[in-house]
Design a protein around this motif. Sequence first.
Motif, PDB file in Angstrom:
ATOM      1  N   ASP A 152      -8.296  11.986  -7.289  1.00 52.91           N
ATOM      2  CA  ASP A 152      -7.021  11.265  -7.273  1.00 52.91           C
ATOM      3  C   ASP A 152      -7.052  10.238  -8.415  1.00 52.91           C
ATOM      4  O   ASP A 152      -7.488   9.098  -8.240  1.00 52.91           O
ATOM      5  N   ALA A 153      -6.606  10.672  -9.586  1.00 52.09           N
ATOM      6  CA  ALA A 153      -6.662   9.814 -10.770  1.00 52.09           C
ATOM      7  C   ALA A 153      -5.792   8.572 -10.612  1.00 52.09           C
ATOM      8  O   ALA A 153      -6.148   7.487 -11.083  1.00 52.09           O
ATOM      9  N   ALA A 154      -4.660   8.689  -9.922  1.00 49.78           N
ATOM     10  CA  ALA A 154      -3.769   7.541  -9.765  1.00 49.78           C
ATOM     11  C   ALA A 154      -4.437   6.450  -8.923  1.00 49.78           C
ATOM     12  O   ALA A 154      -4.346   5.263  -9.252  1.00 49.78           O
ATOM     13  N   ALA A 155      -5.118   6.852  -7.843  1.00 51.81           N
ATOM     14  CA  ALA A 155      -5.812   5.864  -7.005  1.00 51.81           C
ATOM     15  C   ALA A 155      -6.960   5.227  -7.777  1.00 51.81           C
ATOM     16  O   ALA A 155      -7.212   4.020  -7.646  1.00 51.81           O
ATOM     17  N   TRP A 156      -7.671   6.024  -8.575  1.00 54.10           N
ATOM     18  CA  TRP A 156      -8.780   5.476  -9.357  1.00 54.10           C
ATOM     19  C   TRP A 156      -8.269   4.453 -10.373  1.00 54.10           C
ATOM     20  O   TRP A 156      -8.863   3.378 -10.544  1.00 54.10           O
ATOM     21  N   ARG A 157      -7.165   4.752 -11.051  1.00 57.48           N
ATOM     22  CA  ARG A 157      -6.613   3.818 -12.034  1.00 57.48           C
ATOM     23  C   ARG A 157      -6.135   2.535 -11.356  1.00 57.48           C
ATOM     24  O   ARG A 157      -6.332   1.430 -11.876  1.00 57.48           O
ATOM     25  N   LEU A 158      -5.499   2.682 -10.189  1.00 56.84           N
ATOM     26  CA  LEU A 158      -5.045   1.494  -9.460  1.00 56.84           C
ATOM     27  C   LEU A 158      -6.225   0.599  -9.096  1.00 56.84           C
ATOM     28  O   LEU A 158      -6.168  -0.625  -9.270  1.00 56.84           O
ATOM     29  N   ALA A 159      -7.304   1.197  -8.599  1.00 57.79           N
ATOM     30  CA  ALA A 159      -8.481   0.413  -8.219  1.00 57.79           C
ATOM     31  C   ALA A 159      -9.076  -0.312  -9.424  1.00 57.79           C
ATOM     32  O   ALA A 159      -9.413  -1.501  -9.351  1.00 57.79           O
ATOM     33  N   ALA A 160      -9.199   0.398 -10.543  1.00 55.19           N
ATOM     34  CA  ALA A 160      -9.782  -0.207 -11.738  1.00 55.19           C
ATOM     35  C   ALA A 160      -8.919  -1.347 -12.262  1.00 55.19           C
ATOM     36  O   ALA A 160      -9.433  -2.422 -12.630  1.00 55.19           O
ATOM     37  N   ARG A 161      -7.626  -1.180 -12.282  1.00 55.29           N
ATOM     38  CA  ARG A 161      -6.730  -2.221 -12.785  1.00 55.29           C
ATOM     39  C   ARG A 161      -6.692  -3.424 -11.847  1.00 55.29           C
ATOM     40  O   ARG A 161      -6.653  -4.577 -12.295  1.00 55.29           O
ATOM     41  N   TYR A 162      -6.738  -3.163 -10.539  1.00 57.75           N
ATOM     42  CA  TYR A 162      -6.714  -4.266  -9.575  1.00 57.75           C
ATOM     43  C   TYR A 162      -7.992  -5.106  -9.684  1.00 57.75           C
ATOM     44  O   TYR A 162      -7.946  -6.339  -9.615  1.00 57.75           O
ATOM     45  N   ARG A 163      -9.132  -4.449  -9.880  1.00 59.81           N
ATOM     46  CA  ARG A 163     -10.386  -5.199 -10.050  1.00 59.81           C
ATOM     47  C   ARG A 163     -10.330  -6.070 -11.305  1.00 59.81           C
ATOM     48  O   ARG A 163     -10.764  -7.231 -11.295  1.00 59.81           O
ATOM     49  N   ARG A 164      -9.820  -5.507 -12.394  1.00 62.57           N
ATOM     50  CA  ARG A 164      -9.739  -6.289 -13.634  1.00 62.57           C
ATOM     51  C   ARG A 164      -8.771  -7.458 -13.489  1.00 62.57           C
ATOM     52  O   ARG A 164      -9.049  -8.567 -13.957  1.00 62.57           O
ATOM     53  N   ARG A 165      -7.652  -7.223 -12.841  1.00 70.13           N
ATOM     54  CA  ARG A 165      -6.639  -8.272 -12.705  1.00 70.13           C
ATOM     55  C   ARG A 165      -7.190  -9.474 -11.930  1.00 70.13           C
ATOM     56  O   ARG A 165      -6.919 -10.629 -12.277  1.00 70.13           O
ATOM     57  N   HIS A 166      -7.990  -9.181 -10.899  1.00 65.15           N
ATOM     58  CA  HIS A 166      -8.503 -10.261 -10.048  1.00 65.15           C
ATOM     59  C   HIS A 166      -9.964 -10.590 -10.343  1.00 65.15           C
ATOM     60  O   HIS A 166     -10.559 -11.378  -9.600  1.00 65.15           O
ATOM     61  N   ASP A 167     -10.525  -9.998 -11.390  1.00 60.61           N
ATOM     62  CA  ASP A 167     -11.900 -10.284 -11.809  1.00 60.61           C
ATOM     63  C   ASP A 167     -12.869 -10.110 -10.631  1.00 60.61           C
ATOM     64  O   ASP A 167     -13.656 -11.013 -10.305  1.00 60.61           O
ATOM     65  N   ALA A 221       1.907  -4.705  -5.112  1.00 64.85           N
ATOM     66  CA  ALA A 221       2.989  -3.941  -4.492  1.00 64.85           C
ATOM     67  C   ALA A 221       2.612  -2.473  -4.367  1.00 64.85           C
ATOM     68  O   ALA A 221       2.942  -1.810  -3.371  1.00 64.85           O
ATOM     69  N   GLN A 222       1.904  -1.953  -5.371  1.00 69.44           N
ATOM     70  CA  GLN A 222       1.455  -0.564  -5.302  1.00 69.44           C
ATOM     71  C   GLN A 222       0.321  -0.398  -4.290  1.00 69.44           C
ATOM     72  O   GLN A 222       0.308   0.558  -3.511  1.00 69.44           O
ATOM     73  N   LEU A 223      -0.617  -1.337  -4.282  1.00 67.02           N
ATOM     74  CA  LEU A 223      -1.740  -1.237  -3.350  1.00 67.02           C
ATOM     75  C   LEU A 223      -1.283  -1.424  -1.911  1.00 67.02           C
ATOM     76  O   LEU A 223      -1.892  -0.885  -0.983  1.00 67.02           O
ATOM     77  N   TRP A 224      -0.211  -2.174  -1.708  1.00 68.57           N
ATOM     78  CA  TRP A 224       0.259  -2.435  -0.350  1.00 68.57           C
ATOM     79  C   TRP A 224       0.647  -1.147   0.370  1.00 68.57           C
ATOM     80  O   TRP A 224       0.600  -1.074   1.602  1.00 68.57           O
ATOM     81  N   GLU A 225       1.007  -0.129  -0.356  1.00 66.16           N
ATOM     82  CA  GLU A 225       1.358   1.143   0.277  1.00 66.16           C
ATOM     83  C   GLU A 225       0.154   1.799   0.954  1.00 66.16           C
ATOM     84  O   GLU A 225       0.317   2.716   1.759  1.00 66.16           O
ATOM     85  N   PHE A 226      -1.074   1.328   0.632  1.00 67.36           N
ATOM     86  CA  PHE A 226      -2.272   1.801   1.320  1.00 67.36           C
ATOM     87  C   PHE A 226      -2.452   1.104   2.669  1.00 67.36           C
ATOM     88  O   PHE A 226      -3.299   1.517   3.451  1.00 67.36           O
ATOM     89  N   ALA A 227      -1.685   0.034   2.918  1.00 68.66           N
ATOM     90  CA  ALA A 227      -1.923  -0.791   4.110  1.00 68.66           C
ATOM     91  C   ALA A 227      -0.922  -0.555   5.231  1.00 68.66           C
ATOM     92  O   ALA A 227      -1.117  -1.066   6.334  1.00 68.66           O
ATOM     93  N   TRP A 228       0.132   0.226   4.997  1.00 66.55           N
ATOM     94  CA  TRP A 228       1.199   0.315   5.989  1.00 66.55           C
ATOM     95  C   TRP A 228       0.706   0.799   7.350  1.00 66.55           C
ATOM     96  O   TRP A 228       1.002   0.183   8.393  1.00 66.55           O
ATOM     97  N   LEU A 229      -0.019   1.897   7.375  1.00 66.21           N
ATOM     98  CA  LEU A 229      -0.410   2.473   8.666  1.00 66.21           C
ATOM     99  C   LEU A 229      -1.384   1.567   9.403  1.00 66.21           C
ATOM    100  O   LEU A 229      -1.346   1.469  10.634  1.00 66.21           O
ATOM    101  N   LEU A 230      -2.274   0.895   8.658  1.00 70.69           N
ATOM    102  CA  LEU A 230      -3.188  -0.066   9.275  1.00 70.69           C
ATOM    103  C   LEU A 230      -2.405  -1.239   9.858  1.00 70.69           C
ATOM    104  O   LEU A 230      -2.695  -1.713  10.968  1.00 70.69           O
TER     105      LEU A 230
END
Length: 407
Positions: free
Chosen positions: A146-161, A231-240
């Motif tokens: 899942d390249a989209a999930a991998w890119r989201l994770a990498a960008r989120y880590r960089r954004r928040h250091d 906002a993009q990562l939040w879509e991973f949290a809805w069911l939880l």
Amino acid sequence: MLYLVAARLGQDVRWIDDLPEGCHVRLYLDERDLDALDVIRPVDVVRLPGLGRASQAHLHHLLGSSLAPAAGPAPAFTVFCDGDPLAHSPAFLDLLDQWTQWAPVQPLDCATDPALSTDRRDWISDLPVEPVRFCPATLGTLGRPDAAAWRLAARYRRRHDLPADTPLLAHALSWCGSPELASLARQADLALRPAAGLFAVRQDRLLEQVRRHAVLLQQAQARTRDDALLAQLWEFAWLLLFGLEPVRLDPLPRPARVEPAEADPQEMQTLGPAFARAMAAIDATLARSAPRQSERAPRLRLPEPIRETHPRNATPSTAAAAAFGQGDFEGAARAARQALMSEPASEPHRFMLAMALAAQGRSDEALDEFDRVMRQDPELQEGAAAAPRTGDGTTGRPPQAPRWSRV
């Protein structure tokens, strides 16, 4: 009755006219969106500034003044989607007709092409439904790249250091003010999410969770307005968020603890003369290397709780073996001597005595017992009987060096 909450992000929404009867629709769109809706069905339209993702519209809806239509009966489920649910779930309209078979928290989209799907465990009445199983720590998808999930994770880590081992979903939930859900996500190994944010929640469950997590929803709305990655990562949290708990895998099975078996006196009988000679030779070698140190050799002593009292009904041979196994070498020597009183010719009992003495550092006494073991060796006794003796009591064989000797 169903209540459908959609977020139009530039899509064609004419599919709304094909919704089943009894489905109320609220449509969120950006305030700059001036395109005509081209729908006949009555729709509640809400315009929001800077609408970029469906999760922002859904958060706004959950924090709004009304979570149900102003008129008509209370809805059984609220359905959340973007402006083109048919792109993510070709059977979307048919699934709406099957709402009585839904779970309280129900994903409705399909992660793969239904024609190629081999995983039908979540389908509803032969209608394709396939949520994404993912790792809450890394956002990685289980079972496929899942390249989209991998890119989201990498960008989120960089954004928040963030360090590489930071659990991402737990970080996002904690950042938005929910340590409870963050702890749940941090301990989880697997969780579920809708492949494209298309899901439904039973109305009573929705109202309960909105009241319970009001602070979280308020902070999430404020932060996702300024952070597109959140906002993009939040879509991973809805069911939880709505109570579909993640999975924590069981630990590996551990072997059952096996208590040490009591020494069997029959096993002592397997110690033959050859093994006794080998052990005696080793001990003799050590004794010869330090002939004057035996009296000062330290004795091995164990803490008192380990030196247990042996059962009163144990035989001397059993008691000797048990004491030796527990490290009580004095007790082992004492019990071995008692056993020799009843069986003076027993090689195993004498060997046990010799080993117990050697373990205490009493090398001279141990070597005496090893001497006796070897003199009882049938091979040595037969050799001595076969050799002719002269008048002075010696054999007719030329003198030979002893097989081992004490110093």
